[in-house]
Design a protein around this motif. Structure first.
Motif, PDB file in Angstrom:
ATOM      1  N   VAL A 785       0.831  -1.207   0.000  1.00 35.43           N
ATOM      2  CA  VAL A 785       0.000   0.000   0.000  1.00 35.43           C
ATOM      3  C   VAL A 785       0.865   1.257   0.000  1.00 35.43           C
ATOM      4  O   VAL A 785       0.580   2.229  -0.706  1.00 35.43           O
ATOM      5  CB  VAL A 785      -0.952  -0.016   1.215  1.00 35.43           C
ATOM      6  N   TRP A 786       1.947   1.217   0.764  1.00 37.64           N
ATOM      7  CA  TRP A 786       2.787   2.413   0.904  1.00 37.64           C
ATOM      8  C   TRP A 786       3.415   2.834  -0.421  1.00 37.64           C
ATOM      9  O   TRP A 786       3.467   4.027  -0.732  1.00 37.64           O
ATOM     10  CB  TRP A 786       3.871   2.166   1.942  1.00 37.64           C
ATOM     11  N   ARG A 787       3.866   1.904  -1.223  1.00 41.41           N
ATOM     12  CA  ARG A 787       4.531   2.259  -2.469  1.00 41.41           C
ATOM     13  C   ARG A 787       3.557   2.791  -3.518  1.00 41.41           C
ATOM     14  O   ARG A 787       3.979   3.297  -4.553  1.00 41.41           O
ATOM     15  CB  ARG A 787       5.290   1.058  -3.019  1.00 41.41           C
ATOM     16  N   ILE A 788       2.269   2.693  -3.262  1.00 46.64           N
ATOM     17  CA  ILE A 788       1.273   3.311  -4.142  1.00 46.64           C
ATOM     18  C   ILE A 788       0.876   4.686  -3.625  1.00 46.64           C
ATOM     19  O   ILE A 788       0.799   5.666  -4.374  1.00 46.64           O
ATOM     20  CB  ILE A 788       0.034   2.401  -4.266  1.00 46.64           C
ATOM     21  N   LEU A 789       0.664   4.801  -2.304  1.00 45.94           N
ATOM     22  CA  LEU A 789       0.177   6.059  -1.741  1.00 45.94           C
ATOM     23  C   LEU A 789       1.263   7.141  -1.698  1.00 45.94           C
ATOM     24  O   LEU A 789       0.985   8.306  -2.016  1.00 45.94           O
ATOM     25  CB  LEU A 789      -0.358   5.824  -0.331  1.00 45.94           C
ATOM     26  N   GLU A 790       2.471   6.784  -1.303  1.00 43.50           N
ATOM     27  CA  GLU A 790       3.506   7.798  -1.142  1.00 43.50           C
ATOM     28  C   GLU A 790       3.824   8.510  -2.449  1.00 43.50           C
ATOM     29  O   GLU A 790       3.898   9.756  -2.479  1.00 43.50           O
ATOM     30  CB  GLU A 790       4.764   7.147  -0.547  1.00 43.50           C
ATOM     31  N   PRO A 791       3.997   7.812  -3.607  1.00 37.60           N
ATOM     32  CA  PRO A 791       4.199   8.551  -4.872  1.00 37.60           C
ATOM     33  C   PRO A 791       2.992   9.406  -5.254  1.00 37.60           C
ATOM     34  O   PRO A 791       3.149  10.480  -5.835  1.00 37.60           O
ATOM     35  CB  PRO A 791       4.434   7.427  -5.896  1.00 37.60           C
ATOM     36  N   MET A 792       1.792   8.941  -4.940  1.00 41.59           N
ATOM     37  CA  MET A 792       0.603   9.755  -5.235  1.00 41.59           C
ATOM     38  C   MET A 792       0.625  11.041  -4.424  1.00 41.59           C
ATOM     39  O   MET A 792       0.297  12.122  -4.930  1.00 41.59           O
ATOM     40  CB  MET A 792      -0.668   8.953  -4.919  1.00 41.59           C
TER      41      MET A 792
END
Length: 882
Positions: A785-792
């Motif tokens: 989940v983190w690698r999707i939310l942080e770039p967003m």
């Protein structure tokens, strides 16, 4: 001199179809074929025949087309009935040869009744359209052969039939497609004009080809069938020799002899008349006159005399078609009255006598020829009748042989069945003997079983008594356990109050109940800012700082255990997105937090107090911050921590809309357990499910096992709410349906601004994965989940820092500022006045001889300083994040 001629009586007219049918010509009526409602020959040319099937729906369009294009002609329904070769009986189908003749006949009669009803339905359609109609049916084993036979039998000249089934219809189709239509098109007599229809469209037309000058002149239909039965005898077959377009037909049999004799008489007469005319012409000077012998018509029996076609010559008989059969026209030569008068006046008696004698001989020759023709016809009829009787006798003989063979086979089968029955009887007797033996054995077993049942019943009674004793002992042990647990809880509480206060003061501040009352103005309702499962939340000023005070209510679902749980957890945790616990009041079970002015995420999603809605960029940042806090909890060492009550109401927002996770009263420190199925370590805590139902993990509700994946499910629900702004109940199905239907934009919260569609779709799919019913199918917060939310969050232009002030500096919370240095404190200490100061500043203040408070100027009770570790950790975390 009067001219007298003897004329033969007019021969009777014979209908060839009726005559051949009366003498039993095969082909008109057989046991396998039944023809009813025969049309009269006069109707053939004025009738349009429409071939229909047993399905009224599929053939209705062809019939309607024929009626609409009939031009006022009569309509005749033409149908070929095919008896079913397989007879249904008792849920299965059997060949007709395997059943009794009565059963087969009964079933075929039922089929015929259905066929009659179907034809009546076609007639009703014609009647409804105001058209005269009849019906013609035949029973055969092949539909296309039946149609061709009806065309041949009745000389049908106009036929309408289907070209193909509707599913094969195409507007480009120009020829018949079905096997039946192709067979009829190729095998039907050339005299029949056939129109092939499909789905109400004319597909193909086969024109009739009746070139009489170039086509062999044949017998009528009945005579042809008679010839076929005889075997092609020259005496019964019509021969025609085509010699050119306008050449005559060579005549054979009695008709040829009759024509020869009449022609010879006429030639003699002409020669006599020619000499008389020459003499008369020479005597009187007048032009010669043509003299013709006058004779009455000769009628030849149709069907028994070859067809005669005149080529226009006066030397041959002139025969024409009358209806569907051939009859002759009047054969005569008219004599001019003036010539006869001249002959009467100028011809000598001898010549006249010769002429009269020749005429009489011609008449006698005609009569003899006709009588000979009649005799030959009768002989042919007798021959055909004899052949028919012979064939009938032969068929009867074959049928008798067949019946005898069947009877012999039936006797053999009966004997075989009898032998089988005898062997089966012996087998049944043997089985009966074994059954009796087994029955005796079973009776013995039943008796022994009943005895065992009685013994087991006694054992069960004893076991029930023993079980009841165990239950009583278990109840006593349960009561003792409850008493011990209560005593242990009480002892733990007293021990926490008495012996661990010094340790806890090192982690957070302890406040008296009096300070709590003063901070909340004696719990003034106007200062109440919230209500939760634990109790009421008040805003207050405690030691000159704005704080949020959560006080336990008497009717609260949470108690001292939840109070101690939250103190123990929050006193050890420091994270920018986890609320800071400033202190506690054990006397009243009260917790003191940092004050967050923007309330909860639930309030902001509902725009409480007309607050502006959150932008989609802010919502992505909040989701990222919440994910960061949960990853921090789940990765805690040595044991993970599960929040257990994750919902928007427990996510608070500070002045800069930075999210803070709160309410850790029901959080659990998870235990590690080895999973034998996957050879991995699983962390869980078995407890009774608590929290808000719509956010709780379904597997947690079913099993009572709280795991980190339980928080992942709640996080997925919160993420869907951030995206749509809709209530949590039923949100998963609603979003899934919109995504599958391609209507994702319709459910995105419009108040958040214009969501980037690709980003929104990826977030929705991520949230649905988090909300999977099976916890093993949910993603891990880190790294999935983190690698999707942080770039967003980074790409949306929002950082994780506080908003900049007017001077471009980050604005820290006011309780981070030292009252003396007016800077963010590095080593905060609490003085006797209750305020927190930078350690260096307050020491310099006291060492300079001051004994009063720097804030209130009141005299200090003592000069001791207490380190504020909680505030120092919060300041360090804030500094690291900025």
């Amino acid at each position: 001199m009067a001219m007298v001629s003897s004329m033969p009586a007019t021969p009777p007219q014979v209908n060839p179809v009726n005559s051949l049918r009366d003498i039993g010509v095969p082909g008109i009526m057989t046991s396998r074929r039944k023809i009813v409602n025969k049309p009269s020959p006069s109707m053939v040319n004025d009738t349009i025949y429409v071939a229909v099937g047993k399905n009224v729906k599929s053939s209705k369009s062809n019939l309607i087309w024929a009626i609409q294009n009939s031009g006022g002609r009569r309509i005749c329904i033409l149908h070929v009935h095919v008896p079913a070769p397989m007879i249904p009986l008792m849920g299965a189908k059997f060949p007709a040869s395997a059943l009794r003749e009565e059963e087969v006949q009964d079933y075929h009669e039922t089929e015929r009744l259905k066929m009659y009803k179907t034809l009546d339905a076609y007639l009703s359609i014609c009647q409804g359209m105001g058209v005269r109609a009849g019906k013609l049916q035949i029973e055969m084993d092949c539909i296309e052969k039946g149609i061709v036979e009806l065309i041949s039998q009745y000389g049908i000249q106009k036929l309408v039939m289907g070209a193909a089934s509707d599913k094969y219809h195409s507007r480009r189709m120009t020829a018949p497609r079905s096997k039946k239509a192709i067979y009829v098109c190729e095998q039907a007599p050339a005299s029949c004009h056939i129109q092939f229809i499909c789905n109400g469209y004319l597909i193909h037309t086969r024109d009739c080809s009746l070139d009489i000058g170039n086509v062999e002149v044949a017998f009528p239909m009945a005579q042809q069938m008679a010839n076929s039965e005889v075997g092609g005898s020259p005496k019964l077959r019509s021969q025609s020799i085509v010699q050119g377009q306008n050449h005559g037909i060579k005549l054979t049999n009695p008709a040829q002899e009759l024509f020869r004799r009449v022609r010879s008489v006429n030639d003699g007469h002409r020669r006599s008349l020619a000499s008389v005319s020459d003499e008369s012409y020479g005597q009187s000077g007048r032009s010669p006159s043509v003299f013709s012998m006058c004779s009455h018509s000769i009628s030849v029996e149709p069907g028994l005399t070859p067809n005669l076609i005149s080529d226009g010559s006066e030397n041959e008989l002139d025969l024409t078609l009358n209806g569907p059969f051939l009859i002759n026209k009047n054969l005569h030569h008219s004599a001019s009255p003036s010539v006869l008068q001249e002959m009467d006046g100028g011809m000598d008696d001898a010549l006249y006598d010769q002429l009269e004698q020749a005429m009489a001989e011609a008449v006698n020759s005609k009569r003899d020829a006709y009588q000979e023709t009649v005799r030959r016809g009768n002989a042919e009829k007798n021959a055909i009748d004899a052949i028919r009787r012979a064939k009938t006798t032969e068929n009867l003989y074959k049928e008798e042989l067949k019946l005898r063979k069947e009877q012999e086979e039936a006797v053999e089968k009966a004997n075989e069945k009898l032998n089988n029955m005898k062997s089966q009887t012996d087998k049944v007797n043997e089985e009966l003997r074994l059954a009796l033996f087994q029955n005796s054995s079973l009776e013995n077993q039943i008796a022994s079983t009943e005895l065992m049942i009685k013994e087991l019943e006694q054992k069960i009674i004893s076991a029930e008594n023993l079980l009841q004793n165990y239950k009583d002992e278990l109840d006593d042990l349960q009561i003792q356990r409850d008493i011990a647990v209560g005593e242990a809880e009480e002892f733990r509480r007293k021990q926490w109050e008495a012996s661990s206060s010094a340790h806890k003061l090192q982690c957070f501040s302890e406040f008296s109940f009096q300070e709590i009352k003063e901070a909340t103005s004696n719990f003034n309702p106007s200062q109440k800012i919230g209500e939760g499962g634990y109790g009421s939340i008040f805003k207050g000023i405690l030691r000159h700082a704005e704080v949020a005070i959560k006080m336990l209510n008497r009717d609260s679902t949470q108690g001292p255990e939840e109070f101690q749980q939250e103190v123990e957890v929050l006193s050890k945790l420091r994270h920018p997105n986890i609320i800071t616990l400033i202190g506690a009041c054990p006397e009243s079970w009260t917790l003191v937090y940092e004050y967050l002015p923007n309330g909860s995420l639930e309030d902001r999603l509902n725009c409480k107090d007309n607050s502006p809605p959150l932008s989609w960029q802010t919502r992505i940042r909040i989701a990222t911050e919440l994910c960061s806090a949960l990853i921090f909890l789940h990765s805690n060492k040595p044991h993970s921590i599960a929040h257990g009550d994750l919902k928007p109401a427990n996510i608070l927002l500070d002045a800069n809309l930075v999210s803070k996770l709160s309410d850790f009263g029901i959080c659990r420190i998870l235990l590690s357990c080895q999973d034998s199925s996957s050879n991995s370590t699983t962390q869980f805590w078995r407890t009774d499910p608590k929290g808000t139902f719509v956010y709780l993990d379904p597997e947690f509700l079913a099993s009572g096992e709280l795991t980190p994946k339980s928080d992942v499910y709640s996080f997925g629900i919160i993420l869907l709410r951030l995206m749509t702004g809709k209530p949590a109940l039923g949100i998963i199905k609603e979003v899934q349906y919109a995504l599958d239907a391609g209507k994702l934009k319709s459910i995105l919260d419009p108040f958040a601004g214009d969501w980037p569609f690709m980003l929104a779709e990826e977030l929705v799919r991520l949230a649905l994965r988090c909300c999977e019913m099976n916890r093993k199918s949910r993603p891990d917060l880190y790294p999935d989940v983190w690698r999707i939310l942080e770039p967003m969050r980074a790409s949306s232009g929002v950082t994780n820092t506080f908003q900049l002030g007017s001077q471009g500096l980050c604005q820290p919370p006011p309780y981070f500022i030292c009252p003396i240095f007016l800077e963010v404190m590095q080593d905060p200490h609490v003085a006797a006045d209750g305020f927190t100061y930078e350690a260096e500043a307050i020491r310099e203040w006291l060492e300079s001889g001051h004994d009063t408070s720097p804030r209130t100027n009141s005299k200090l009770a003592h000069r001791h300083l207490v380190p504020n570790h909680t505030l120092r950790h919060a300041i360090q975390n804030w500094l690291q994040s900025h």
